[in-house]
Every structure is written in C-alpha cells, then in structure tokens.
Design a protein around this motif. Structure first.
Motif, PDB file in Angstrom:
ATOM      1  N   GLU A 165      -7.128  -3.916  -4.233  1.00 21.58           N
ATOM      2  CA  GLU A 165      -7.538  -2.770  -5.052  1.00 21.58           C
ATOM      3  C   GLU A 165      -6.732  -2.727  -6.345  1.00 21.58           C
ATOM      4  O   GLU A 165      -7.277  -2.428  -7.412  1.00 21.58           O
ATOM      5  CB  GLU A 165      -7.353  -1.467  -4.274  1.00 21.58           C
ATOM      6  N   TYR A 166      -5.460  -3.031  -6.254  1.00 21.21           N
ATOM      7  CA  TYR A 166      -4.591  -3.041  -7.435  1.00 21.21           C
ATOM      8  C   TYR A 166      -5.062  -4.091  -8.447  1.00 21.21           C
ATOM      9  O   TYR A 166      -5.178  -3.815  -9.629  1.00 21.21           O
ATOM     10  CB  TYR A 166      -3.147  -3.320  -7.012  1.00 21.21           C
ATOM     11  N   ILE A 167      -5.367  -5.282  -7.939  1.00 21.73           N
ATOM     12  CA  ILE A 167      -5.833  -6.355  -8.823  1.00 21.73           C
ATOM     13  C   ILE A 167      -7.137  -5.949  -9.499  1.00 21.73           C
ATOM     14  O   ILE A 167      -7.291  -6.127 -10.710  1.00 21.73           O
ATOM     15  CB  ILE A 167      -5.999  -7.668  -8.031  1.00 21.73           C
ATOM     16  N   LYS A 168      -8.069  -5.397  -8.724  1.00 24.79           N
ATOM     17  CA  LYS A 168      -9.353  -4.983  -9.307  1.00 24.79           C
ATOM     18  C   LYS A 168      -9.178  -3.899 -10.374  1.00 24.79           C
ATOM     19  O   LYS A 168      -9.861  -3.881 -11.367  1.00 24.79           O
ATOM     20  CB  LYS A 168     -10.294  -4.488  -8.221  1.00 24.79           C
ATOM     21  N   SER A 169      -8.231  -2.994 -10.145  1.00 25.74           N
ATOM     22  CA  SER A 169      -8.032  -1.896 -11.096  1.00 25.74           C
ATOM     23  C   SER A 169      -7.357  -2.376 -12.391  1.00 25.74           C
ATOM     24  O   SER A 169      -7.371  -1.660 -13.376  1.00 25.74           O
ATOM     25  CB  SER A 169      -7.213  -0.783 -10.466  1.00 25.74           C
ATOM     26  N   HIS A 170      -6.772  -3.568 -12.363  1.00 24.14           N
ATOM     27  CA  HIS A 170      -6.087  -4.086 -13.534  1.00 24.14           C
ATOM     28  C   HIS A 170      -6.777  -5.290 -14.168  1.00 24.14           C
ATOM     29  O   HIS A 170      -6.210  -5.927 -15.044  1.00 24.14           O
ATOM     30  CB  HIS A 170      -4.636  -4.447 -13.170  1.00 24.14           C
ATOM     31  N   LYS A 208       0.833  -1.204   0.000  1.00 20.00           N
ATOM     32  CA  LYS A 208       0.000   0.000   0.000  1.00 20.00           C
ATOM     33  C   LYS A 208       0.872   1.260   0.000  1.00 20.00           C
ATOM     34  O   LYS A 208       0.574   2.230  -0.695  1.00 20.00           O
ATOM     35  CB  LYS A 208      -0.955   0.008   1.183  1.00 20.00           C
ATOM     36  N   LYS A 209       1.969   1.241   0.763  1.00 18.98           N
ATOM     37  CA  LYS A 209       2.886   2.387   0.759  1.00 18.98           C
ATOM     38  C   LYS A 209       3.514   2.565  -0.608  1.00 18.98           C
ATOM     39  O   LYS A 209       3.692   3.681  -1.087  1.00 18.98           O
ATOM     40  CB  LYS A 209       3.976   2.203   1.810  1.00 18.98           C
ATOM     41  N   TRP A 210       3.867   1.457  -1.264  1.00 19.37           N
ATOM     42  CA  TRP A 210       4.531   1.503  -2.570  1.00 19.37           C
ATOM     43  C   TRP A 210       3.573   1.887  -3.696  1.00 19.37           C
ATOM     44  O   TRP A 210       3.879   2.745  -4.513  1.00 19.37           O
ATOM     45  CB  TRP A 210       5.163   0.138  -2.861  1.00 19.37           C
TER      46      TRP A 210
END
Length: 39
Positions: free
Chosen positions: A31-36, A22-24
């Motif tokens: 959330e990253y997986i869903k956005s991609h 989350k910091k990176w």
C-alpha cells in the motif's frame, strides 16, 4: 518484500517485516509503494 526484509535486518522474514512495517507506517509495504508511485 524478501529483499527489503533482509536489508532491514529481519533475516528475510517478509511476513514479520510486513507486520512491523504496518505498525510503523499504518499501511502495508505494498500500500505504501502504491501511494508513492508517480503517475
């Protein structure tokens, strides 16, 4: 998440991996997986 945490050298500590991710990335791994996702 456990497998990713282990693969990235966090010893299977998924919670710590999520915090570092989350910091990176500015978002949680989920959330990253869903956005991609394609769709």
């Amino acid at each position: 998440m456990f497998e990713l945490a282990e693969w990235f050298g966090f010893g299977g500590n998924a919670q710590y991996f999520s915090q570092v991710f989350k910091k990176w990335a500015g978002m949680t791994p989920s959330e990253y997986i869903k956005s991609h996702e394609r769709g």
